[in-house]
Write a protein that holds these residues in place. Structure first.
Motif, PDB file in Angstrom:
ATOM      1  N   GLY A   1       0.188  -7.803 -30.413  1.00 50.02           N
ATOM      2  CA  GLY A   1       0.555  -7.138 -29.084  1.00 50.02           C
ATOM      3  C   GLY A   1      -0.073  -7.634 -28.030  1.00 50.02           C
ATOM      4  N   ARG A   2       0.273  -6.705 -27.017  1.00 49.94           N
ATOM      5  CA  ARG A   2       0.161  -7.219 -25.419  1.00 49.94           C
ATOM      6  C   ARG A   2      -0.700  -6.070 -24.909  1.00 49.94           C
ATOM      7  NH1 ARG A   2       5.039  -8.603 -26.991  1.00 49.94           N
ATOM      8  NH2 ARG A   2       5.814 -10.799 -26.718  1.00 49.94           N
ATOM      9  N   LEU A   3      -1.767  -5.946 -24.304  1.00 51.01           N
ATOM     10  CA  LEU A   3      -2.319  -4.922 -23.659  1.00 51.01           C
ATOM     11  C   LEU A   3      -2.864  -5.568 -22.458  1.00 51.01           C
ATOM     12  CD1 LEU A   3      -3.908  -2.263 -23.601  1.00 51.01           C
ATOM     13  CD2 LEU A   3      -5.869  -3.182 -24.694  1.00 51.01           C
ATOM     14  N   ILE A   4      -2.196  -4.832 -21.191  1.00 48.42           N
ATOM     15  CA  ILE A   4      -2.666  -5.193 -19.790  1.00 48.42           C
ATOM     16  C   ILE A   4      -3.184  -4.134 -18.815  1.00 48.42           C
ATOM     17  CG2 ILE A   4      -1.428  -6.151 -17.645  1.00 48.42           C
ATOM     18  CD1 ILE A   4       0.535  -7.652 -19.266  1.00 48.42           C
ATOM     19  N   TYR A   5      -4.067  -4.270 -18.265  1.00 47.42           N
ATOM     20  CA  TYR A   5      -4.656  -3.426 -17.362  1.00 47.42           C
ATOM     21  C   TYR A   5      -3.830  -3.626 -16.028  1.00 47.42           C
ATOM     22  CZ  TYR A   5      -7.484  -1.549 -13.923  1.00 47.42           C
ATOM     23  OH  TYR A   5      -8.267  -0.825 -12.630  1.00 47.42           O
ATOM     24  N   ILE A   6      -3.163  -2.468 -15.420  1.00 44.09           N
ATOM     25  CA  ILE A   6      -2.498  -2.544 -14.086  1.00 44.09           C
ATOM     26  C   ILE A   6      -3.411  -2.147 -12.919  1.00 44.09           C
ATOM     27  CG2 ILE A   6      -0.364  -1.656 -13.122  1.00 44.09           C
ATOM     28  CD1 ILE A   6       0.289  -3.574 -15.437  1.00 44.09           C
ATOM     29  N   ASP A   7      -3.630  -2.891 -11.963  1.00 46.51           N
ATOM     30  CA  ASP A   7      -4.435  -2.471 -10.900  1.00 46.51           C
ATOM     31  C   ASP A   7      -3.652  -1.943  -9.835  1.00 46.51           C
ATOM     32  OD1 ASP A   7      -6.091  -2.445  -8.772  1.00 46.51           O
ATOM     33  OD2 ASP A   7      -6.178  -4.799  -8.345  1.00 46.51           O
ATOM     34  N   ASP A   8      -3.741  -0.597  -9.643  1.00 48.20           N
ATOM     35  CA  ASP A   8      -2.868   0.120  -8.656  1.00 48.20           C
ATOM     36  C   ASP A   8      -3.818   0.354  -7.620  1.00 48.20           C
ATOM     37  OD1 ASP A   8      -4.267   1.935 -10.398  1.00 48.20           O
ATOM     38  OD2 ASP A   8      -2.782   3.518  -9.789  1.00 48.20           O
ATOM     39  N   TYR A   9      -4.947   0.185  -7.875  1.00 52.08           N
ATOM     40  CA  TYR A   9      -6.110   0.496  -6.747  1.00 52.08           C
ATOM     41  C   TYR A   9      -5.684  -0.788  -5.354  1.00 52.08           C
ATOM     42  CZ  TYR A   9     -10.357   1.179  -4.123  1.00 52.08           C
ATOM     43  OH  TYR A   9     -11.333   1.542  -3.180  1.00 52.08           O
ATOM     44  N   THR A  10      -5.390  -2.043  -5.809  1.00 56.10           N
ATOM     45  CA  THR A  10      -5.298  -2.770  -4.945  1.00 56.10           C
ATOM     46  C   THR A  10      -3.737  -3.043  -4.002  1.00 56.10           C
ATOM     47  OG1 THR A  10      -6.657  -4.636  -6.201  1.00 56.10           O
ATOM     48  CG2 THR A  10      -4.912  -5.412  -4.589  1.00 56.10           C
ATOM     49  N   ILE A  11      -2.965  -2.294  -4.625  1.00 55.94           N
ATOM     50  CA  ILE A  11      -1.654  -2.131  -3.886  1.00 55.94           C
ATOM     51  C   ILE A  11      -1.598  -0.965  -2.956  1.00 55.94           C
ATOM     52  CG2 ILE A  11      -0.412  -0.711  -5.673  1.00 55.94           C
ATOM     53  CD1 ILE A  11       1.203  -3.323  -3.158  1.00 55.94           C
ATOM     54  N   PHE A  12      -2.425   0.151  -3.366  1.00 55.08           N
ATOM     55  CA  PHE A  12      -2.768   1.061  -2.419  1.00 55.08           C
ATOM     56  C   PHE A  12      -3.471   0.519  -1.275  1.00 55.08           C
ATOM     57  CE2 PHE A  12      -1.607   4.350  -5.799  1.00 55.08           C
ATOM     58  CZ  PHE A  12      -0.730   5.266  -4.769  1.00 55.08           C
ATOM     59  N   GLU A  13      -4.359  -0.148  -1.587  1.00 53.29           N
ATOM     60  CA  GLU A  13      -5.295  -0.905  -0.237  1.00 53.29           C
ATOM     61  C   GLU A  13      -4.514  -1.662   0.605  1.00 53.29           C
ATOM     62  OE1 GLU A  13      -8.493  -3.178  -2.057  1.00 53.29           O
ATOM     63  OE2 GLU A  13      -9.933  -1.754  -1.377  1.00 53.29           O
ATOM     64  N   LYS A  14      -3.513  -2.379   0.002  1.00 52.01           N
ATOM     65  CA  LYS A  14      -2.665  -3.272   0.670  1.00 52.01           C
ATOM     66  C   LYS A  14      -1.583  -2.384   1.682  1.00 52.01           C
ATOM     67  CE  LYS A  14      -2.286  -7.333  -2.203  1.00 52.01           C
ATOM     68  NZ  LYS A  14      -1.407  -7.991  -3.272  1.00 52.01           N
ATOM     69  N   ILE A  15      -1.477  -1.386   1.184  1.00 48.72           N
ATOM     70  CA  ILE A  15      -0.221  -0.302   1.771  1.00 48.72           C
ATOM     71  C   ILE A  15      -1.205   0.314   2.899  1.00 48.72           C
ATOM     72  CG2 ILE A  15       1.098   1.815   1.990  1.00 48.72           C
ATOM     73  CD1 ILE A  15       1.800   1.262  -1.124  1.00 48.72           C
ATOM     74  N   LEU A  16      -2.339   0.683   2.565  1.00 48.76           N
ATOM     75  CA  LEU A  16      -3.304   1.332   3.747  1.00 48.76           C
ATOM     76  C   LEU A  16      -3.601   0.446   4.826  1.00 48.76           C
ATOM     77  CD1 LEU A  16      -5.306   3.393   1.147  1.00 48.76           C
ATOM     78  CD2 LEU A  16      -4.132   4.384   2.973  1.00 48.76           C
ATOM     79  N   SER A  17      -3.798  -0.956   4.461  1.00 47.81           N
ATOM     80  CA  SER A  17      -4.278  -1.844   5.494  1.00 47.81           C
ATOM     81  C   SER A  17      -3.126  -2.474   6.206  1.00 47.81           C
ATOM     82  CB  SER A  17      -5.009  -3.080   4.850  1.00 47.81           C
ATOM     83  OG  SER A  17      -4.092  -3.621   3.961  1.00 47.81           O
ATOM     84  N   ASN A  18      -1.962  -2.371   5.915  1.00 45.99           N
ATOM     85  CA  ASN A  18      -0.889  -3.155   6.561  1.00 45.99           C
ATOM     86  C   ASN A  18       0.579  -2.095   6.158  1.00 45.99           C
ATOM     87  OD1 ASN A  18       1.025  -4.718   8.079  1.00 45.99           O
ATOM     88  ND2 ASN A  18       0.988  -6.189   6.813  1.00 45.99           N
ATOM     89  N   PRO A  19       0.564  -0.741   6.494  1.00 47.17           N
ATOM     90  CA  PRO A  19       1.578   0.207   6.072  1.00 47.17           C
ATOM     91  C   PRO A  19       3.186  -0.384   6.676  1.00 47.17           C
ATOM     92  CG  PRO A  19       0.277   1.054   7.803  1.00 47.17           C
ATOM     93  CD  PRO A  19      -0.418  -0.056   7.282  1.00 47.17           C
TER      94      PRO A  19
END
Length: 376
Positions: free
Chosen positions: A286-304
Motif C-alpha cells: 500500500g501507500r500511506l502519505i501524510y498531507i501537510d495542510d498547515y504549510t499551505i495555510f501559512e502560504k495563504i496567510l503570508s501572501n493571500p
C-alpha cells in the motif's frame, strides 16, 4: 442570531463552537494517454474511487440525518454549490474533497447516510465523515455525531454492499485501489480539550497529543487491516488562525493565537514521525502519505493576494468572527455578497475559493498514491 458580542459568545460556548469534505475504472491500468499532443495522466486508471473519513472539513451531509445541532443544511450554506442549495457541507460551495474527486474524474462521493447512497452510485466512492468528530470518539459524543469507530462500521457495510453489487473479485479490486482521504483532529482540540476542564486535569497538552496519536495509530492500522491501501491523511491546520479562536482567545491581538498554532505544529511533528517511521514501513502493498495542510495555510496567510484572497481574519457569513452552524443563517447580518476573496466562509471553515487552493495542494501531495509504487 445573537444581538451582542457577549450574547453571541455565550451562545457559541453553549454549542461549544460546533465543529472544527464506476466500475469503468476496473480495466487494466494505463499510465498515460495523449490529449491534443500533450501528455496527461488518466487518474481514473489509478484510483477506483474516493473514500472519505473525518469531520466537517470533509462531511458532505451525513449530519443531515443525525439528531445534532451540528448541521449546515440551510441557507446561506451552499449558495455557490451546484443548484445553489445547502447540502450539509460547511461551505458556500464545494469542499476540497469534492474538487479532488473532480480532478480524478469521479462524481462527488455521496454521504453514506443519504437515501440514494446505494447501488452503482457507491462504486466510485463514499463519504463517511461526520461534522464535529475527531480522532477521539469522545469528541464526537459531545455533539451526538459519529466518530471514527462508527465511521469504520459504516465502511464495513459499504464494503459488503460493493461486493454484493459486483462480486468478490471486482469488489476487492475497488476497495483495494480506491484513494482514502482522512481529515480530522481540529475538534479534538478547540471543541474539546481547550474547553474541557476534565480533560485538562487528566492530560497535559503533550500527554493529550500522545493520547490522540494512539487513536491515529489504531485507526490507520484497522483501516489497513480492512483493506485500505492508498491512504492520504491530513495533519492539523494552524488552529490559532480560525476566526472563532481569534475572537475567543486572541485577547485583542492583531494576529493568530500563537499558542494554538504551536500546538498544531507540535502535534503534526509527532504525527509525521508516526506515519514515516512506524506505520509506513509496515504498510505492505500500500501507500500511506501524510498531507501537510498547515504549510499551505501559512502560504495563504503570508501572501493571500497570490491566491485571490484579501480577507484573512473573518468569515463571509455574518460578522465572520463567531458564526458557524446554526449561528450562520440567512438572517445573519453582514454576510458578504461574494466569498471568493475570503479565506474563511464562516468562523471555522474555508470558503470554496480557499478549498480550491487546498485541493490543488492536497492533490499534488497525494499524487504518489495515485501513480507511485506501493510499499513492497
Amino acid at each position: 442570531m445573537a444581538k451582542s458580542c457577549g450574547a453571541a459568545v455565550l451562545l457559541l460556548r453553549t454549542f461549544v463552537l460546533l465543529i472544527t469534505s464506476s466500475v469503468g475504472a476496473l480495466g487494466m491500468r494505463r499510465a498515460v494517454f495523449m490529449n491534443s499532443s500533450k501528455a496527461s495522466v488518466n487518474y481514473r486508471n489509478y484510483a477506483t474511487g474516493v473514500i472519505i473519513f473525518g469531520d466537517s472539513t470533509v462531511d458532505a451531509g451525513n449530519n443531515n440525518y443525525l439528531l445534532t445541532v451540528v448541521k449546515s443544511n440551510f441557507e446561506p450554506y451552499g449558495r455557490s454549490f451546484q443548484g445553489n442549495e445547502p447540502t450539509g457541507r460547511f461551505c458556500d460551495g464545494k469542499l476540497a474533497v469534492d474538487l479532488i474527486a473532480e480532478k480524478i474524474g469521479y462524481p462527488f462521493p455521496l454521504p453514506y447516510l443519504a437515501p440514494n447512497a446505494h447501488g452503482p452510485a457507491i462504486l466510485t466512492g463514499i463519504n463517511f465523515a461526520s461534522s464535529a468528530s475527531g480522532w477521539y470518539d469522545g469528541t464526537a459524543r459531545n455533539f451526538n455525531v459519529k466518530g471514527l469507530t462508527e465511521q469504520l462500521g459504516w465502511y464495513k457495510n459499504w464494503k459488503n454492499e460493493v461486493i454484493s453489487l459486483v462480486g468478490p473479485e471486482k469488489g476487492e479490486y475497488i476497495i483495494k485501489n480506491a484513494l482514502y482521504i482522512i481529515s480530522t483532529g481540529s475538534n479534538d482540540w478547540v471543541n474539546n480539550y481547550y474547553i474541557n476542564p476534565v480533560l485538562q486535569k487528566e492530560y497535559t497538552q503533550d500527554a493529550y497529543t500522545t493520547f490522540l496519536i494512539g487513536k491515529v495509530r489504531a485507526f490507520l492500522q484497522e483501516l489497513y487491516d480492512l483493506g485500505g491501501r492508498n491512504v492520504a491523511v491530513l495533519g492539523l491546520p494552524p488552529l490559532g488562525c480560525l476566526p472563532s479562536q481569534i475572537t475567543l482567545h486572541g485577547k485583542g491581538n492583531p494576529g493568530c493565537v500563537e499558542e494554538y498554532n504551536a500546538r498544531s505544529f507540535i502535534f503534526n511533528k509527532v504525527f509525521i514521525d508516526l506515519i514515516n517511521n512506524e506505520l509506513k514501513p509496515n504498510f505492505h502493498g500500500g501507500r500511506l502519505i501524510y498531507i501537510d495542510d498547515y504549510t499551505i495555510f501559512e502560504k495563504i496567510l503570508s501572501n493571500p493576494g497570490s491566491y485571490g484572497i484579501t480577507e484573512l481574519r473573518k468569515g463571509c457569513c455574518g460578522t465572520g468572527v463567531l458564526e458557524t452552524a446554526i449561528l450562520c443563517n440567512k438572517l445573519s447580518v453582514g454576510t458578504c455578497k461574494d466569498a471568493s476573496s475570503y479565506l474563511w466562509w464562516d468562523s471555522f471553515h474555508p470558503s470554496e475559493q480557499a478549498n480550491k487552493v487546498l485541493a490543488d495542494d492536497i492533490f499534488n501531495q497525494a499524487l504518489p498514491i495515485l501513480v507511485g509504487p506501493a510499499q513492497p
